[in-house]
Design an enzyme around this catalytic site. Structure first.
Site, PDB file in Angstrom:
ATOM      1  N   LYS A 158       0.834  -1.214   0.000  1.00  0.00           N
ATOM      2  CA  LYS A 158       0.000   0.000   0.000  1.00  0.00           C
ATOM      3  C   LYS A 158       0.860   1.251   0.000  1.00  0.00           C
ATOM      4  O   LYS A 158       1.889   1.302   0.664  1.00  0.00           O
ATOM      5  CB  LYS A 158      -0.889   0.039   1.257  1.00  0.00           C
ATOM      6  CG  LYS A 158      -1.955  -1.035   1.325  1.00  0.00           C
ATOM      7  CD  LYS A 158      -2.778  -0.857   2.586  1.00  0.00           C
ATOM      8  CE  LYS A 158      -3.904  -1.878   2.661  1.00  0.00           C
ATOM      9  NZ  LYS A 158      -4.718  -1.694   3.880  1.00  0.00           N
ATOM     10  N   GLY A 164      -7.750   5.892  -2.658  1.00  0.00           N
ATOM     11  CA  GLY A 164      -8.449   5.490  -3.872  1.00  0.00           C
ATOM     12  C   GLY A 164      -7.879   4.267  -4.557  1.00  0.00           C
ATOM     13  O   GLY A 164      -8.111   4.070  -5.750  1.00  0.00           O
ATOM     14  N   GLU A 275     -11.452   4.256  10.093  1.00  0.00           N
ATOM     15  CA  GLU A 275     -11.822   3.138   9.230  1.00  0.00           C
ATOM     16  C   GLU A 275     -11.255   1.827   9.745  1.00  0.00           C
ATOM     17  O   GLU A 275     -10.091   1.772  10.146  1.00  0.00           O
ATOM     18  CB  GLU A 275     -11.258   3.338   7.816  1.00  0.00           C
ATOM     19  CG  GLU A 275     -11.901   4.431   7.023  1.00  0.00           C
ATOM     20  CD  GLU A 275     -11.417   4.440   5.570  1.00  0.00           C
ATOM     21  OE1 GLU A 275     -11.820   5.341   4.851  1.00  0.00           O
ATOM     22  OE2 GLU A 275     -10.642   3.549   5.162  1.00  0.00           O
ATOM     23  N   ARG A 292     -11.867  14.463   7.401  1.00  0.00           N
ATOM     24  CA  ARG A 292     -12.802  15.368   6.714  1.00  0.00           C
ATOM     25  C   ARG A 292     -14.233  14.907   6.984  1.00  0.00           C
ATOM     26  O   ARG A 292     -14.440  13.805   7.495  1.00  0.00           O
ATOM     27  CB  ARG A 292     -12.557  15.299   5.207  1.00  0.00           C
ATOM     28  CG  ARG A 292     -12.762  13.891   4.675  1.00  0.00           C
ATOM     29  CD  ARG A 292     -12.766  13.768   3.175  1.00  0.00           C
ATOM     30  NE  ARG A 292     -13.175  12.437   2.741  1.00  0.00           N
ATOM     31  CZ  ARG A 292     -12.405  11.358   2.706  1.00  0.00           C
ATOM     32  NH1 ARG A 292     -11.142  11.427   3.080  1.00  0.00           N
ATOM     33  NH2 ARG A 292     -12.882  10.195   2.309  1.00  0.00           N
TER      34      ARG A 292
HETATM   35  C1  MV4 Z   1      -6.811  -4.042   2.620  1.00  0.00           C
HETATM   36  C2  MV4 Z   1      -7.571  -5.111   2.096  1.00  0.00           C
HETATM   37  C3  MV4 Z   1      -7.224  -6.374   2.467  1.00  0.00           C
HETATM   38  N1  MV4 Z   1      -6.202  -6.583   3.317  1.00  0.00           N
HETATM   39  N2  MV4 Z   1      -5.807  -4.301   3.470  1.00  0.00           N
HETATM   40  C4  MV4 Z   1      -8.872  -0.586   0.043  1.00  0.00           C
HETATM   41  C5  MV4 Z   1      -8.920   0.885   0.270  1.00  0.00           C
HETATM   42  C6  MV4 Z   1      -7.937   1.142   1.316  1.00  0.00           C
HETATM   43  N3  MV4 Z   1      -8.376   2.199   2.144  1.00  0.00           N
HETATM   44  C7  MV4 Z   1      -7.765  -0.140   2.035  1.00  0.00           C
HETATM   45  N4  MV4 Z   1      -8.246  -1.160   1.168  1.00  0.00           N
HETATM   46  C8  MV4 Z   1      -8.069  -2.479   1.432  1.00  0.00           C
HETATM   47  N5  MV4 Z   1      -7.079  -2.780   2.309  1.00  0.00           N
HETATM   48  C9  MV4 Z   1      -5.515  -5.565   3.788  1.00  0.00           C
HETATM   49  N6  MV4 Z   1      -4.496  -5.783   4.616  1.00  0.00           N
HETATM   50  C10 MV4 Z   1      -8.598  -4.822   1.207  1.00  0.00           C
HETATM   51  C11 MV4 Z   1      -8.823  -3.504   0.854  1.00  0.00           C
HETATM   52  C12 MV4 Z   1      -9.842  -3.294  -0.128  1.00  0.00           C
HETATM   53  C13 MV4 Z   1      -9.638  -3.668  -1.464  1.00  0.00           C
HETATM   54  C14 MV4 Z   1      -8.446  -4.232  -1.909  1.00  0.00           C
HETATM   55  C15 MV4 Z   1      -8.283  -4.603  -3.230  1.00  0.00           C
HETATM   56  C16 MV4 Z   1      -9.306  -4.394  -4.149  1.00  0.00           C
HETATM   57  C17 MV4 Z   1     -10.479  -3.825  -3.736  1.00  0.00           C
HETATM   58  C18 MV4 Z   1     -10.658  -3.452  -2.390  1.00  0.00           C
HETATM   59  C19 MV4 Z   1     -11.839  -2.900  -1.990  1.00  0.00           C
HETATM   60  C20 MV4 Z   1     -12.008  -2.537  -0.696  1.00  0.00           C
HETATM   61  C21 MV4 Z   1     -11.001  -2.730   0.235  1.00  0.00           C
END
Ligand code: MV4
Length: 447
Positions: A158, A164, A275, A292
């Protein structure tokens, strides 16, 4: 209390903020780009000022023009809304340097919220559950391989300053890590100007549930419950609801306490969101803070009866948190549908243009936050959100029936919208049963 607030935004959120100002007896100043000269937020405000040409960089993101507009109109406060400059710490500093109260948290809380890997480290110190991962940023491939081997695949890379879904990569095998690690880093650099990334164990099909925080300037912090935001497509939320379906009362109470603790850990002020990801077994993990007001704030307003924008303004002006020492209760169920000017039959392609005819639904339990009307021309320069339909009812089932009724009343002619797609989602059996998670749309609709 403030006398005059500059509304540094456009569209439905500008309208929403102006409405709160009116109810509080505060004058409002709208700003607009030349593309929005005839947009309804300019006529609802007491005063309106042009801040530049259509491209956001030249208008709604132009700090100098916006601060100048606030100064020439003698505004004592500024509301940033969401998007644009809402999470830009220098914007808050610029406001405060000019004796304009920024209606939101101080710049240090905005900065920390924007630095996701650092926010996670702070939460870990305060014993808030986080996803197993790298402690801080991962500097090189060797480190990435080491950490991922210890965590076990799949892992997720990440962007530390991301959002986004940009700069985010899921890695299922060690032999893909090299390319995915460098892809995530280069995408982070091009999207956010910073290449830092961190790594976490990947949680399969989690739910995305966020908790609304209300914090005054004196350390009084309340939580106004949660919003379930899992129904998304390519990281764009489509439907949000409150309270979260199929979340045990115990887990809800426990996460609420952690959300308050998280806000306290970073000395948070004003309204914000904590979140969490929640897995099938109701294990939950802090992921990030949003500093926000959010698009989906109305579902919280509908179940709690709180006007969150008014609370933001009151707290920024120095008032105490009105909910201190009280449990904020949620009554009934609210669901929000984001109506975007997009063609859901054609890969959600943007669909700007003239709305030749428009009828908004109404009746019991219906709220529409919008700025559109018949003959309005949706400009191509901005976010595609043109309206939010929020339904409230005594139960989730009743809210879904009501939504079905309201979506069928809704008429927007001349452009394509996401209304037909919403009708499909709410007739899905898993949606009706509350069996939703972040991969619901791709699983059920192959999108
Ligand atoms: C994750 C996850 C699974 N495992 N972290 C997406 C937005 C961001 N704020 C955090 N997100 C995610 N973090 C871990 N460790 C799944 C998401 C996730 C996501 C990931 C891949 C494709 C679509 C997604 C949709 C919602 C959340």
């Amino acid at each position: 209390m403030f006398k005059k607030i500059l509304v540094a935004n456009r569209g439905e959120i500008a309208v929403r903020i102006i409405r709160a100002c009116k109810e509080l007896g505060i004058e409002s100043v709208a700003v607009y780009s030349t593309a929005d000269k005839n947009s309804i937020h300019t006529s609802l405000a007491d005063l309106s000022i042009c801040i530049g040409p259509p491209p956001p960089n030249k208008s709604y993101l132009n700090i100098n023009n916006i601060i100048s507009a606030a100064l020439v109109t003698n505004c004592d406060a500024l509301h940033p809304g969401y998007g644009f400059l809402a999470e830009n710490p220098s914007f808050e500093e610029n406001c405060s340097d000019n004796d304009i109260t920024f209606i939101g948290p101080p710049s240090d809380a905005i900065s920390l919220s924007g630095n996701k890997s650092m926010a996670i480290e702070v939460m870990k110190k305060h014993k808030i559950p986080v996803i197993p991962g790298s402690s801080g940023n991962v500097e090189n491939l060797r480190q990435a391989l080491n950490i991922s081997r210890k965590l076990g695949y799949p892992v997720i890379i990440k962007a530390s300053f991301g959002g986004g879904g940009k700069g985010m990569r899921i890695c299922r095998h060690s032999h893909d890590l090299e390319s995915l690690f460098s892809l995530a880093k280069s995408e982070s650099l091009s999207s956010f100007g910073k290449s830092e990334v961190y790594i976490e164990k990947y949680i399969q099909k989690p739910r995305h549930i966020e908790f609304q925080i209300i914090a005054d300037n004196y350390g009084n912090i309340s939580c106004a419950g949660e919003r379930e935001c899992s129904i998304q497509r390519r990281h764009q939320k489509l439907i949000e609801e409150a309270p979260a379906a199929r979340l045990s009362q115990k887990t809800r109470r426990v996460i609420k306490e952690y959300a308050v603790r998280a806000a306290r850990a970073i000395n948070y002020k004003n309204l914000g969101t904590i979140e969490f990801l929640v897995d099938e077994n109701e294990n939950f993990y802090f992921i990030e803070i949003n500093s926000r007001i959010q698009v989906e704030h109305p579902v919280t307003e509908m179940v709690t009866g709180i006007d969150l924008i008014k609370e933001q303004i009151k707290i920024a002006s120095g008032e105490r948190n009105a909910f201190t020492g009280r449990d904020i209760l949620a009554s009934g169920n609210a669901i929000e549908f984001r109506i975007n000017a997009e063609d859901s039959e054609n890969n959600f392609a943007p669909s700007p243009g003239k709305i030749t005819d428009c009828f908004l639904p109404g009746g019991p339990g219906i709220r529409v936050d919008t700025f559109i009307h018949s003959n309005y021309i949706v400009p191509p320069f901005y976010d595609s959100l043109i309206a939010k339909l929020i339904v409230w009812a005594n139960s989730r089932d009743e809210a879904i029936s009501r939504a079905s009724r309201a979506l069928s009343e809704f008429r927007i002619e001349g452009i394509k919208t996401t209304i037909p797609f919403h009708k499909k989602i709410i007739s899905n059996e898993n949606f009706k049963a509350g069996k939703i998670h972040t991969h619901f749309i791709e699983e059920e609709f192959a999108l």
